[in-house]
Design an enzyme around this catalytic site. Sequence first.
Site, short mmCIF file in Angstrom:
data_model
loop_
_atom_site.label_atom_id
_atom_site.label_comp_id
_atom_site.label_asym_id
_atom_site.label_seq_id
_atom_site.Cartn_x
_atom_site.Cartn_y
_atom_site.Cartn_z
N SER A 53 44.40 46.38 45.53
CA SER A 53 45.84 46.64 45.56
C SER A 53 46.34 46.73 47.00
O SER A 53 47.55 46.70 47.24
CB SER A 53 46.17 47.94 44.82
OG SER A 53 45.31 49.00 45.23
N ASP A 91 36.67 47.51 46.01
CA ASP A 91 36.83 46.36 45.12
C ASP A 91 36.27 45.10 45.74
O ASP A 91 36.51 44.82 46.92
CB ASP A 91 38.32 46.12 44.85
CG ASP A 91 38.84 46.87 43.64
OD1 ASP A 91 38.04 47.20 42.75
OD2 ASP A 91 40.06 47.12 43.59
N LYS A 121 33.42 47.86 42.94
CA LYS A 121 34.07 47.74 41.63
C LYS A 121 34.43 46.29 41.39
O LYS A 121 34.89 45.60 42.31
CB LYS A 121 35.33 48.60 41.55
CG LYS A 121 36.02 48.53 40.17
CD LYS A 121 37.18 49.50 40.06
CE LYS A 121 38.43 48.98 40.73
NZ LYS A 121 38.97 47.74 40.09
N GLU A 190 42.38 49.90 32.36
CA GLU A 190 43.76 49.82 32.85
C GLU A 190 44.72 49.35 31.77
O GLU A 190 44.52 48.30 31.15
CB GLU A 190 43.85 48.90 34.06
CG GLU A 190 45.26 48.79 34.62
CD GLU A 190 45.34 48.12 35.98
OE1 GLU A 190 46.47 47.93 36.48
OE2 GLU A 190 44.29 47.79 36.54
#
Length: 272
Positions: A53, A91, A121, A190
Amino acid sequence: MALRADMNRKVTTHRLLEMKMRGEKISVLTAYDFSMARIIDQAGVDVILVGDSASNVMAGNVTTLPITLDQMIYHGSSVTKGVKRALVAVDLPFGTYQGNSKLALASAIRVMKETSADCIKIEGGEEIKESIERILSAGIPIIGHLGLTPQSINKFGTYTVRAREEAEAKKLLQDAHLLEDLGCFAIVLEKIPAKLATQVASELRIPIIGIGAGGGVDGQVLVAHDILGITNEFSPRFIRRYANLYEIMTNAVERYVEDVKSCDFPNEGEQY
């Protein structure tokens, strides 16, 4: 004293499993730089996610797809320098693990060696099975990610809630069990129905972290810039804003500009 000692104890993958077993909820927030990571860590957050993100929040991209492995390593290494207690996850960005398990392992090794993170991740289930197995074979811990997977946004075509239909819900449940069986130590769910997320958390031994997945999971993750009100144009129902730093920061900058223009800053006490 016991609480203070516990707060000073380093969070590890094993400790997260212990937290689930005793019913202690797990707090997760994103961070992308040293200063923010240090504040979040000192505030007692259990896991800091260096999320892709950063592509949106830090680089201004519309999706997470453009961010590179080098950029994620830069953010990850910045974050770990500011963290003493929290477990740090980074990530793997789009294009560094899908469809090529050897590339996946190379990407994960770079992250671990160059950032000093605790784990990585990645998004997906059955379709990235080989990449997960190869990364785990090197002793690198993995957090899985199912449901709305932003790296697949072009396939979905929308950020709407996932797994509402029976077939997709069944696949998600199967993928969650697969990730646990493969050896992932936690999974992020999510934007899926709360009932389904609760079912996953109850069936699996590993911690389930939700974002827009209700309160029946083992922990929650949000983007720090969202809860602090630094971003104000993005307001899905699962975000709770704990501050309005956009307004506070804007006001501070406006006052600074005014003081410079009026020659009020610096005054005699603020110069040599």
